[in-house]
Design a protein around this motif. Sequence first.
Motif, short mmCIF file in Angstrom:
data_model
loop_
_atom_site.label_atom_id
_atom_site.label_comp_id
_atom_site.label_asym_id
_atom_site.label_seq_id
_atom_site.Cartn_x
_atom_site.Cartn_y
_atom_site.Cartn_z
N ASN A 150 -5.11 4.37 9.04
CA ASN A 150 -4.15 4.23 10.00
C ASN A 150 -2.74 4.67 9.66
OD1 ASN A 150 -6.35 3.10 11.51
ND2 ASN A 150 -6.02 0.96 10.70
N LEU A 151 -2.28 4.55 8.61
CA LEU A 151 -1.20 4.95 8.28
C LEU A 151 -0.78 6.48 8.38
CD1 LEU A 151 -0.23 3.17 4.91
CD2 LEU A 151 0.96 2.81 7.11
N VAL A 163 0.98 -1.22 0.07
CA VAL A 163 0.18 0.13 0.09
C VAL A 163 0.87 1.16 -0.26
CG1 VAL A 163 -1.80 1.21 1.31
CG2 VAL A 163 -1.70 -1.27 1.20
N GLU A 164 2.15 1.32 0.74
CA GLU A 164 2.93 2.24 0.83
C GLU A 164 3.44 2.58 -0.62
OE1 GLU A 164 2.87 -0.38 2.76
OE2 GLU A 164 2.52 0.61 4.95
N ILE A 200 -2.37 8.24 10.72
CA ILE A 200 -2.65 8.50 12.18
C ILE A 200 -1.40 9.12 12.73
CG2 ILE A 200 -3.23 7.63 14.49
CD1 ILE A 200 -5.51 6.07 13.10
N PRO A 201 -0.22 8.15 12.83
CA PRO A 201 1.15 8.72 13.35
C PRO A 201 1.43 10.01 12.83
CG PRO A 201 1.18 6.34 12.66
CD PRO A 201 0.23 6.67 12.08
N HIS A 202 1.23 10.20 11.52
CA HIS A 202 1.62 11.61 10.89
C HIS A 202 0.65 12.66 11.39
CE1 HIS A 202 4.60 9.42 8.11
NE2 HIS A 202 3.55 8.46 7.86
N ALA A 203 -0.28 12.09 11.39
CA ALA A 203 -1.42 13.36 11.96
C ALA A 203 -1.07 13.77 13.38
CB ALA A 203 -2.86 12.96 11.81
N ALA A 204 -0.79 12.66 14.38
CA ALA A 204 -0.29 12.79 15.56
C ALA A 204 1.02 13.67 15.57
CB ALA A 204 -0.27 11.74 16.23
N ALA A 205 1.78 13.41 14.77
CA ALA A 205 3.09 14.09 14.79
C ALA A 205 2.73 15.68 14.41
CB ALA A 205 4.10 13.55 13.80
#
Length: 512
Positions: free
Chosen positions: A190-191, A144-145, A193-198
């Motif tokens: 979900n991929l 997917v990436e 989410i970490p970037h959004a959290a960062a």
Amino acid sequence: MGLIIAGAAAAALIIVITLFKLMWRVAEPNEALIISGSRHRTEGVGDGLGFRIVTGRGTLVTPGLQGVRRLSLDLNEAELNVECVTTQGIPVRVKGVVIFKVGDDEVSIANAARRFLDQQKLISQRVHNVFAGHLRSIVGGLTVEDMIRDRERLTGETRAASGLEMEKLGLIIDTLQIQEIIDPTGYIKNLAIPHAAAVQRDARIAQAEADRLATEAEQEAAARKAEATRNSEIQQSSYQAEMDTATARARQAGPLADAAARQEVVVQETRVAELEARRKEQQLQIDVRKPADARAYDTRTTAEAARDARISAAQAQARETELAAGAEASRVRVAAEADAEATRVRGLAQAEATTATGQAEASAAEARGLAEAAAARAIGLARAEGIKARAGALSENQDAVVAQELAEQWPQIVRAAAESFGNVEHMVLLNGADGMGELFAKALAMGGTGLGLARQLLSTVGPDGVTATAPAAAVPVETVPVDAVPVDAVPVDAVPVDTVPVTPSDRAPEQR
């Protein structure tokens, strides 16, 4: 009659024109005419296909014998909506669009005509099916990436994989675009989410930093406000103190005026005293100090001038000495270099002369040696010949040879005997003239004695040259008194060397 003929000709012309219109077909720029009903040769597609392709021009078609159908060359669009599974096992839906058309060459037109001539409305569905299969295969090898970050790769691989089949269908791809990747499982979300959290973290940090800066700015503003308030109050207090001072001074104006008047009197008196002191000091300057300073300046200037003159003279002398020393050093160096060069040249010349002289002397010495050796050899040969001749003469007539030699050497013998008297300072003769005569007679008798000795020596030599032994009493000892002749009366060289008998062992090797 003419009218009938003209009408018939017009009717025939109309019929011809009508027939021509019925038979003439023109292909539009965006279509191809497929003419079937007779055998035609189409380049690149083989023989005997039974149809002919016409594009961009007109052609005659025989009605009833040939059929004409049109194949559109316009662009077509196929929507892609394909469900795929990635190499991670995650289902995704890929949405895209393919824009294609029938190729412009006759091969592509023939391939498309044989497949889609009666089903041109189904071309988009067929293309969708082709791309769907290849898209599923390609997505199955990607993550997917990879699909998200490198859509160009997905597009390029799909287009390359479908190009061969599209060519068989007579179609060419104008463009292929992957518009959207739908993730029904939420993997892509979900991929993110970490970037959004960062991003949220960075946003909160930025907000906190902004709040801190704002608080610091507010505190600094409050501090500045307090400082301004303090400065204002201090300035107000200063103004109030000045007002109070002015009020107090106003109340003390009278006493202060009296004191000021008295002070002014004292000041004026002080100034008068100061002026008087200054006048006296200036008078002292004019009468005493100025002349003294002038004399001191004159003395100092004279001393400095003399010192400068001495320094200049010393510097000039030192410079002159330095230049002279430099010139002398240069001259000595040049002379030394010239002497060294001359010495080197003389040394080379002397070495060459010495070499030449040595070679000449060696050659001369060699020549002298050779000449002396030749002369010595000739002398030796001559002496050997003489000795040989004397030996022969002695062997034949000894008395004659001895007498001849003594006769030849008699003057030297007499002279040697006479020279012995030259060393006598005082001679005492006991018997006068008789003693002198006896002395000379004894000296002359030595010759006869020598002759007798020679004869005795020769008589002892045998015929083979061997000396015979003779009794010791053969020669009387008292024949010649020992003290009659001085030791140095007869020189050693008075008797020739060649008068001595030569034994066979003394002869030269060539005379033996």
